[in-house]
Design an enzyme around this catalytic site. Structure first.
Site, PDB file in Angstrom:
ATOM      1  N   HIS A  31     -24.081  24.364  63.170  1.00  0.00           N
ATOM      2  CA  HIS A  31     -22.735  24.747  62.757  1.00  0.00           C
ATOM      3  C   HIS A  31     -21.697  23.775  63.298  1.00  0.00           C
ATOM      4  O   HIS A  31     -20.675  23.524  62.659  1.00  0.00           O
ATOM      5  CB  HIS A  31     -22.428  26.176  63.220  1.00  0.00           C
ATOM      6  N   GLU A  49     -34.738  19.420  41.253  1.00  0.00           N
ATOM      7  CA  GLU A  49     -35.032  19.643  42.670  1.00  0.00           C
ATOM      8  C   GLU A  49     -36.533  19.647  42.938  1.00  0.00           C
ATOM      9  O   GLU A  49     -36.957  19.741  44.088  1.00  0.00           O
ATOM     10  CB  GLU A  49     -34.437  20.979  43.117  1.00  0.00           C
ATOM     11  N   ASP A  90     -33.409  19.780  48.308  1.00  0.00           N
ATOM     12  CA  ASP A  90     -34.658  20.421  47.913  1.00  0.00           C
ATOM     13  C   ASP A  90     -35.657  19.418  47.352  1.00  0.00           C
ATOM     14  O   ASP A  90     -36.865  19.558  47.559  1.00  0.00           O
ATOM     15  CB  ASP A  90     -34.391  21.535  46.896  1.00  0.00           C
ATOM     16  N   CYS A  93     -25.936  15.853  43.652  1.00  0.00           N
ATOM     17  CA  CYS A  93     -25.093  16.852  44.324  1.00  0.00           C
ATOM     18  C   CYS A  93     -25.672  17.283  45.667  1.00  0.00           C
ATOM     19  O   CYS A  93     -25.209  18.254  46.251  1.00  0.00           O
ATOM     20  CB  CYS A  93     -24.866  18.074  43.432  1.00  0.00           C
TER      21      CYS A  93
END
Length: 560
Positions: free
Chosen positions: A183, A410, A434, A481
């Site tokens: 994070h 993906e 992915d 992306c």
């Protein structure tokens, strides 16, 4: 002295070190003089106060920070943790000790999982410290305020602290622990904080030490020479000038356009993305509308949010991904049945096809929002592996009023038959996170194989090249992306492999725009070929860097 870590972004900072204060000491394990019921009241009250404080900080911070802090607030009042605290209190422990032990046990469980889940362990430490501080009527742990600009050095930084950093005072951030998916890293990237995480040897730095934080080169230089400081300051000035310059459309040095788009998870982030130079949206994640819900949102609720998003990008392309549930995002009303390997299970288009009414409602809402605005809406399906799935989605999308329908690539299968996949839809967008996971057979949430989760690997690049070539042959757009697009040098490679647009976190747009402007399309193809010829990810990056430095149009530039 050079200290290695993982740089977040491409920035550089120079300043004196100020270290985070040591955490509160471990509460003494002694019998309570209060009965368990009274201690339970104390524990629940403090956990509730901390949860409210975290939620309030999130509301003030907004963006990804709000999502992270709201998740932390939920952790602070997690019923399973409260139950564990209650059990420990029944043995006569104090509330402070029970909270410490309950959170520590759960923390160890997550740490043992490694990867993404392992990096959530630090969040639990922060919540535990805050609850204990409230119980002991002490100030909550937090960022120091020495009264002058500084480089913050910490073991790790809690999301509540990262979200609220005073960027006029904190020049840069160095953490001993953490990784690129922690994070701390996620929020540092969003807030454009110069950061190097996982710099193990930074534990030796002392208050007052002058350091150069070189995120672009994954480096912290302790006690730098005058020449190193001068170089860093020149780079800081160069970046400031670049950020202050008028935003221009993404393009290569020869004028080849490469639209630079934003990855967004909420319409609330649209205005900031536009300010940072997003030419549209390359990936709008719709999961936030569905998560933490027992039923799917109504068509009207979805339409309102999609309309707000599209209104922010008049005349511009907005690519929306329909619900990508499954794997690490199960939904009770869609696919909550336990699976031994959910990453390979009922997820993405598979889950939507299994529950078609949810997909129909989402496409209906998107078509209605499109009709009410003048953005250029494109809609894509996640986790497509076959031509049949492609035809299924595009047929249904067009039936329900979607004008431009595409798929995410993906899976290796979709990449290998990209010519046939693209023959059945309007465009493809490559999700590099992915695609890397499935190509390398390395779970992206598993820390033990994190070294294989690198989109620089030639096997991944070759598959991207297959999709790029198919798109060029058929005249179909091929976007990127995944996180790979945010790497300025890798972005050049991706364009050389046939990508026609790049989408990324808005904070990465300026660096990628500047990087692309240094090279022609011929340069990009040559740099990509150099990377493809390498044996591994590290070698591919090194080869690309050498090729970039020798590119005719890149003379005088520094490749990061």
């Amino acid at each position: 002295m050079e200290i290695r870590g993982t740089g977040i972004g491409q920035g550089v900072a120079v300043g004196p070190v100020v270290r985070m204060a040591a955490p509160l000491p471990e509460p003494v394990d002694r019998p309570s003089h209060l009965d368990p019921e009274r201690e339970a009241e104390r524990a629940r009250a403090s956990m509730s106060v901390v949860a409210a404080e975290l939620a309030d900080r999130g509301a003030k911070a907004g963006g990804a920070a709000q999502d992270v802090l709201e998740a932390q607030a939920m952790m602070a009042e997690d019923p399973s943790l409260i139950d564990e605290v209650t059990k420990l209190l029944a043995t006569g422990k104090t509330a402070e000790r029970a909270v410490y032990e309950a959170f520590a046990a759960y923390r160890d469980l997550l740490a043992g999982m490694g990867g993404y889940m392992g990096e959530r362990a630090a969040d639990l430490d922060d919540i535990s410290q805050r609850v204990i501080a409230h119980l002991q009527k002490l100030p909550a742990p937090g960022v120091p305020n020495p009264g002058y600009p500084f480089v913050l050095v910490a073991r790790d930084l809690a999301p509540a602290d990262t979200a609220m950093l005073d960027l006029d005072q904190v020049l840069g951030l160095v953490t001993v622990d953490g990784g690129p998916t922690s994070h701390t890293a996620i929020l540092a990237r969003e807030k454009s904080i110069v950061a190097v995480v996982g710099a193990t040897d930074a534990a030796s730095l002392a208050d007052g030490d002058i350091v150069v934080v070189d995120a672009a080169n994954d480096l912290v230089i302790a006690r730098p020479s005058d020449a190193q400081v001068a170089d860093a300051e020149a780079r800081i000035a160069e970046r400031a000038a670049m950020e202050a310059a008028p935003v221009t459309p993404g393009a290569l040095a020869d004028g080849t356009p490469v639209p630079l788009l934003a990855n967004l998870g909420s319409a609330d982030a649209a205005a900031e993305a536009v300010r940072l130079g997003a030419e549209g949206v390359g990936l709008f994640r719709t999961e936030f509308l569905f998560l933490d819900a027992n039923t799917a949102p109504s068509v009207r609720e979805q339409q309102e949010h999609y309309t707000r998003l599209l209104t922010a990008f008049p005349g511009r392309k907005v690519v929306v991904r329909v619900l990508d549930a499954g794997a690490d995002k199960p939904l009770s009303f869609l696919n909550d049945a336990p699976e031994d390997n959910p990453a390979l299970g009922l997820r993405g288009i598979r889950a939507l096809r299994h529950s078609e009414v949810i997909l129909r409602e989402q496409l209906t809402a998107l078509a209605a929002a499109d009709a009410a605005t003048d953005a250029e809406l494109w809609v894509m399906a996640p986790m497509v592996a076959t031509v049949d799935e492609t035809r299924y989605f595009t047929t249904l999308a067009r039936e329900l009023g979607i004008k431009v329908a595409g798929v995410m690539v993906e899976t290796p299968s979709a990449a290998l038959i990209a010519d046939r996949i693209l023959g059945a839809c309007d465009f493809a967008s490559i999700g590099t996170n992915d695609l890397t996971q499935y190509t390398m057979a390395a779970d992206r949430l598993l820390g033990t194989v994190a070294n294989l989760q690198d989109s620089w690997h030639p096997a991944v690049l070759r598959l991207i090249g297959e999709v790029g070539a198919a798109g060029a042959e058929l005249g179909k757009p091929v976007g990127i992306c995944g996180e790979a697009a945010a790497d300025p040098l890798l972005a050049v490679v991706l364009v050389g492999l046939g990508a026609t647009s790049l989408s990324m976190s808005p904070s990465a747009l300026a660096d990628v725009r500047a990087s692309l402007a240094r090279y022609t399309l011929g340069d990009a193809k040559a740099i990509a070929e150099s990377a493809l010829a390498a044996d591994g990810a590290a070698e591919a990056k090194q080869a690309a860097r050498r090729a970039a430095e020798s590119a005719p149009t890149a003379s005088g530039t520094t490749v990061s």
